[in-house]
Design an enzyme around this catalytic site. Structure first.
Site, PDB file in Angstrom:
ATOM      1  CD  GLU A   1      -3.229  -0.175   2.112  1.00 55.72           C
ATOM      2  OE1 GLU A   1      -3.031   0.323   2.998  1.00 55.72           O
ATOM      3  OE2 GLU A   1      -4.329  -0.679   1.840  1.00 55.72           O
TER       4      GLU A   1
ATOM      5  CG  HIS B   1       8.602 -29.828  -1.411  1.00 57.66           C
ATOM      6  ND1 HIS B   1       9.186 -30.721  -1.935  1.00 57.66           N
ATOM      7  CD2 HIS B   1       9.109 -29.335  -0.311  1.00 57.66           C
ATOM      8  CE1 HIS B   1      10.191 -31.333  -0.968  1.00 57.66           C
ATOM      9  NE2 HIS B   1      10.303 -30.067  -0.269  1.00 57.66           N
TER      10      HIS B   1
ATOM     11  CE  LYS C   1     -12.375   1.432   1.162  1.00 57.85           C
ATOM     12  NZ  LYS C   1     -11.918   2.630   1.951  1.00 57.85           N
TER      13      LYS C   1
HETATM   14  O1  PA5 Z   1      -2.951   1.473   6.088  1.00 58.18           O
HETATM   15  C1  PA5 Z   1      -4.381   1.664   5.809  1.00 58.18           C
HETATM   16  O2  PA5 Z   1      -4.674   2.864   6.155  1.00 58.18           O
HETATM   17  C2  PA5 Z   1      -5.486   0.954   5.290  1.00 58.18           C
HETATM   18  O3  PA5 Z   1      -5.127  -0.115   5.008  1.00 58.18           O
HETATM   19  C3  PA5 Z   1      -6.426   0.787   6.531  1.00 58.18           C
HETATM   20  O4  PA5 Z   1      -5.958   0.283   7.640  1.00 58.18           O
HETATM   21  C4  PA5 Z   1      -7.570  -0.037   5.882  1.00 58.18           C
HETATM   22  O5  PA5 Z   1      -8.258   0.511   4.896  1.00 58.18           O
HETATM   23  C5  PA5 Z   1      -8.633   0.098   7.260  1.00 58.18           C
HETATM   24  O6  PA5 Z   1      -9.162   1.388   7.367  1.00 58.18           O
HETATM   25  P1  PA5 Z   1     -10.127   1.796   8.703  1.00 58.18           P
HETATM   26  O7  PA5 Z   1      -9.032   1.596   9.773  1.00 58.18           O
HETATM   27  O8  PA5 Z   1     -10.211   3.152   8.467  1.00 58.18           O
HETATM   28  O9  PA5 Z   1     -11.186   0.977   8.589  1.00 58.18           O
END
Ligand code: PA5
Length: 443
Positions: free
Chosen positions: A284, A305, A419
């Site tokens: 990310e 394997h 989303k």
């Molecule tokens: O690193 C990030 O910001 C995201 O992966 C969030 O952790 C994830 O989308 C979950 O978001 P939230 O904690 O707002 O529900």
């Protein structure tokens, strides 16, 4: 402490290449520390191990003690950075089998997918038992955990009534933002605050990770102390004197040479969720603007394997980073068998940890011979302190890696795309024209 071994990278990266990139690495490190680069509002993790709310930490510990005494099953509801860190730490220290080994409370993770099967299974495990839940969402608006929260709230309210449920629901979210904060305040749930300057994937050492980890009975003071130690150990801007920066530098050099996939290699099942945490952290943070190393992972010798053939002989566009714990805390001797029909006499009495280590060394050399650059990251022990240090090592390397690539490592704009489509297809108000457009394209 965390160490980076560069011995097996020599055939692929020259010392001059490391020297050439060093000024850029130092500049990226300084940008982070001066808080003057992209995403500078999300750098709270840099000083978090020494700069945290001590009262909140004490409240986390006492609440964890209370939760441990009042439930048989603890359900952690969250997705992405809101669950991966705590799950990684819990499984790393207690092993992935902890729920079957008689530890109490049992811990399950919900709201990290929309699978009806996964949800139904956890509900089955909860029925007739004393349950507490921790709902974790920084934004307080994420769909997957919000759905799971509805489901588990219904279960708790049906079983214990509104008042009883209130005592069993713990909410971790932003101080002001989002529906979850509003809802928690309306209902009077116990809440914990995620600092505004810490993003999801950098939040394991905040209440996001610390409450679940403490409920699992682990030592969160030691985890934080390990991260604080690493913060000091990796404070030199010169990658020649800073293994975390050196790791970032080598990743970037390899990427520029076409090594676009990093494979995190572990030799223990208990590290699987740590690999998932690493994948989210780097994936990310780096994967944007058409750039980024693709983070993947394998568990050897199991995957030797299955994927071993490809890694040994397939397309040469990857490098491996082996994660190794120096001192095994559990070991077994291979039994002797005087008949030796299986031909394993040469292993009689040998420790399994030793055999695993020889497998690691043999594989590493075979893959280097096959043209795969190998880095090794080593920690001393399988304990909270070492793991806290490793977490900080990776977080720092990730921030620097993002700046070296020229991306903002602290945002995740791409996550919004699915989303919006999902909301449109589900008929969420405000998404009508997108719904029409998508429906025209779906066959
Ligand atoms: O690193 C990030 O910001 C995201 O992966 C969030 O952790 C994830 O989308 C979950 O978001 P939230 O904690 O707002 O529900």
């Amino acid at each position: 402490m965390v160490r980076l071994c560069k011995d097996y990278i020599r055939p692929f990266v020259g010392e001059d290449e490391l020297n050439n990139i060093a000024p850029m690495v130092s500049a990226a490190f300084n940008l982070l520390h001066e808080r003057s680069g992209p995403g500078a509002d999300y750098l709270g993790w840099i000083d978090l191990p020494v700069n945290f709310d001590r009262d909140e930490l004490e409240r986390i510990k006492s609440t964890a003690g209370k939760i441990r005494s009042m439930c048989d099953v603890f359900v952690i509801i969250g997705i992405g950075g809101s669950y991966l860190g705590s799950r990684a730490v819990i499984e790393f220290i207690k092993s992935e089998m902890y729920n079957r080994l008689g530890d109490s409370p049992e811990i399950y993770f919900a709201g990290n997918n929309i699978s009806p099967v996964a949800m139904a299974n956890i509900l089955r495990l909860c029925r007739g038992r004393r349950v507490c839940i921790n709902v974790i969402s920084k934004s307080g608006t994420t769909t997957e955990p919000a759905i799971a929260f509805r489901v588990f709230r219904e279960l708790l309210e049906e079983t214990w009534g509104e008042e009883g449920a209130r005592e069993r629901i713990f909410v971790t979210t932003d101080r002001n933002e989002g529906n979850l904060r509003k809802f928690a305040e309306q209902k009077g749930y116990t809440t914990f605050t995620i600092p505004a300057d810490i993003g999801g994937r950098y939040s394991v050492l905040s209440p996001v990770g610390l409450l679940p980890i403490a409920v699992a009975g682990l030592d969160i003071d030691e985890l934080i102390a390990g991260a604080a130690q690493a913060r000091l150990a990796f404070s030199d801007p010169d990658p020649a004197k800073n293994d975390s920066l050196c790791y970032a530098a080598l990743r970037n050099i390899l990427y520029r040479k076409g090594r676009v996939t990093e494979i995190l290699v572990v030799y223990e099942q208990y590290m699987q969720m740590l690999c998932e945490w690493y994948k989210q952290l780097f994936g990310e943070s780096e994967g944007k603007d058409g750039k980024g190393i693709y983070p993947s992972s394998v568990i050897y010798t199991t995957d030797l394997h299955s994927l071993g053939q490809y890694i040994q002989d397939g397309m040469r566009n990857q490098f491996e980073t082996v994660l190794w714990v120096k001192e095994p805390d559990v070991d077994l001797a291979i039994p002797d068998d005087p008949g030796n029909i299986d031909g394993l006499g040469f292993l009689s009495g040998r420790s399994l940890a030793y055999v695993n280590q020889m497998a690691m060394k043999g594989t590493l050399l075979a893959h280097v011979d096959g043209g795969v650059p190998n880095l090794v990251i080593e920690i001393d022990k399988r304990d909270e302190r070492s793991l806290g240090g490793l977490i900080y090592f990776f977080e720092l390397a990730c921030g620097v890696s993002g700046y070296l690539l020229g991306v903002n490592p602290f945002d995740q704009p791409g996550v919004e795309k699915y989303k919006k489509n999902m909301f449109a297809l589900l008929g969420k108000p405000g998404f009508e024209s997108r719904k029409k457009e998508l429906e025209g394209r779906i066959r």
